[in-house]
Scaffold this motif. Sequence first.
Motif, PDB file in Angstrom:
ATOM      1  N   MET A 199       0.850  -1.417  -0.026  1.00 39.19           N
ATOM      2  CA  MET A 199       0.250  -0.175   0.034  1.00 39.19           C
ATOM      3  C   MET A 199       0.861   1.095   0.405  1.00 39.19           C
ATOM      4  N   VAL A 228       0.313  -6.052   1.948  1.00 39.58           N
ATOM      5  CA  VAL A 228      -1.077  -7.528   1.715  1.00 39.58           C
ATOM      6  C   VAL A 228       0.349  -8.960   1.432  1.00 39.58           C
ATOM      7  N   VAL A 256       0.467  -7.593   5.982  1.00 41.14           N
ATOM      8  CA  VAL A 256      -0.626  -8.018   6.427  1.00 41.14           C
ATOM      9  C   VAL A 256      -1.055  -8.684   5.243  1.00 41.14           C
ATOM     10  N   MET A 314       2.213  -0.612   4.556  1.00 37.51           N
ATOM     11  CA  MET A 314       1.704  -2.327   4.619  1.00 37.51           C
ATOM     12  C   MET A 314       1.223  -2.436   3.200  1.00 37.51           C
TER      13      MET A 314
END
Lengths: 318, 318
Positions: free
Chosen positions: B125, B147, B174, B145
């Motif tokens: 992100m 993912v 994440v 972050m």
Amino acid sequence: MTTPAALRPVCVLGLGLIGGSLLRALHDGGHEAFGYNRSATTVAEATADGYDASDDLTATLRRAAAADAVVVLATPVTTLAPLVQAVADHAPDVLLTDVVSVKQSVATIIAETYPGARFVGGHPMAGTSRSGWTATDPNLFRDAMWVVMTEDSTTVDDWLAVAAIARATGAAVVPAAADAHDRAAAAISHVPHLTAAVTAAVGGGESDLALRLAAGSFRDGTRVAGTAPALQRAMIEANRIAVLNALSEIIDRLVNARDDLRDTGTVEVLIDDGHRARQAYAAVANGPMEPIVDVEIGAAGWQEELRRQGHLGRVWLG
Amino acid sequence: MTTPAALRPVCVLGLGLIGGSLLRALHDGGHEAFGYNRSATTVAEATADGYDASDDLTATLRRAAAADAVVVLATPVTTLAPLVQAVADHAPDVLLTDVVSVKQSVATIIAETYPGARFVGGHPMAGTSRSGWTATDPNLFRDAMWVVMTEDSTTVDDWLAVAAIARATGAAVVPAAADAHDRAAAAISHVPHLTAAVTAAVGGGESDLALRLAAGSFRDGTRVAGTAPALQRAMIEANRIAVLNALSEIIDRLVNARDDLRDTGTVEVLIDDGHRARQAYAAVANGPMEPIVDVEIGAAGWQEELRRQGHLGRVWLG
């Protein structure tokens, strides 16, 4: 370009972010300026920082009358009427201006409360999501746009007196009529608060995972949703008609984008329109300011000519 | 916390903002990393800056196969299929990941193009509205972050290999399933691009006066509308279902706000909801990251437990 010598004493009523920053900008620039705030705490903060402030409205207005100061209304629109009444009672001859983000509503309040007021409205396009004296900044208005109401009934001396305040803070003056200002403010300030709010609400409602993943697009796109709700509501609700028109256009365009995405899988129209508009904005924001030219303030039709050039995005730096 | 020793060689396909920044972050961190871009100009820029890059896809993939590198797909979703086919042809056994901002569409493309692929998707992100090699930044992912897809079928070694790449760039991992990621991304990234676009389009369509008056709320609220339209469309259109759901909620809330303003003169509900959500976001963004705890990667049910804690906004720093 600026004419600080012509600046008259200035009395600021309300020492929040805008009013407090104005008091500081004028005082720090060597101009005579004093202020009033109903909160003794705020007055104590301002006084401790070296500024001339009082929580006695009547005494402040009597002083303004004696000094022939320009009185600046710098409280939320919802609290203006009693202030204007106090001006009528204690300083009836002063020139009034304001820094409120709507212009037609303010003119209506003044006309209803004190029909004989000398009034030339103003609106500096500056702010942050913080508020109160601790957020004030004497450089808040530097290179900002300061709209000065320019109606056919505006007199030369009063217009120049208000424009001189704006110029003394480092702002550029944008002449406009109240209705044109309100339409523009709805489109580029009030409705953006609503789109920031809805973006925040939908993103924040998804999940903690979503908030954890939120990055630049969410952070910047929702920044102004952090402004105190009462301040946001005061400006949006006071500009109801213009906001309703702009908001309806927002909704229509989003509905079209949703239908396009659902039926044809594309959001090309909205994304392209938004990109073009952002590029146009960046060109204006990053380009040189175009000055208003060939107008003699006071010559026949000067108000209309200032408005015409203001509508083209030009600014008065005289 | 990071495990750079475990990091395998990394091959980045596509050296735009994300792929190029990844190549730089890994190389600058002392890791073996090389890249491919179809534009010889970009490859020349990367090479001149000291990075290992080529415009020969087949040779790059053969090198990746020989080194048992993790191959990172870093091109827009619309151009993935031929890349995946090339992987199937020239490096069929490598572990594949990606950095694309939608996850279900990428999984579908890979399943249709190369059903036997070893694939663990990813999505950092991070981004800016600029693009291309000149916009790349080795620190782009620091504290961002990242993912990492965590499905019941994900294997321990592959998950750890992809997570190690994210950690080597300074990002936090994440864990999420593809559908949960896509819903979250629609709410906090894709739909904010649409609200930025519509805010820009309506503001920019008003007048040159409006653009001249635009200040902080317009500048920040429309920033991402400046992103290249093709990049915006690629991510939004590839996440069609989740975007349609979130966009419908946006429209419903704006219609309610318009009706409230028209009928009762207030926008209290939307402004209050937006303010609360922005405060919740600020608490998450400014607060400490909560780490995922008490999970042994590889123990029974580890994928589900990672997803559960990821849904609470926790991050993996192992």
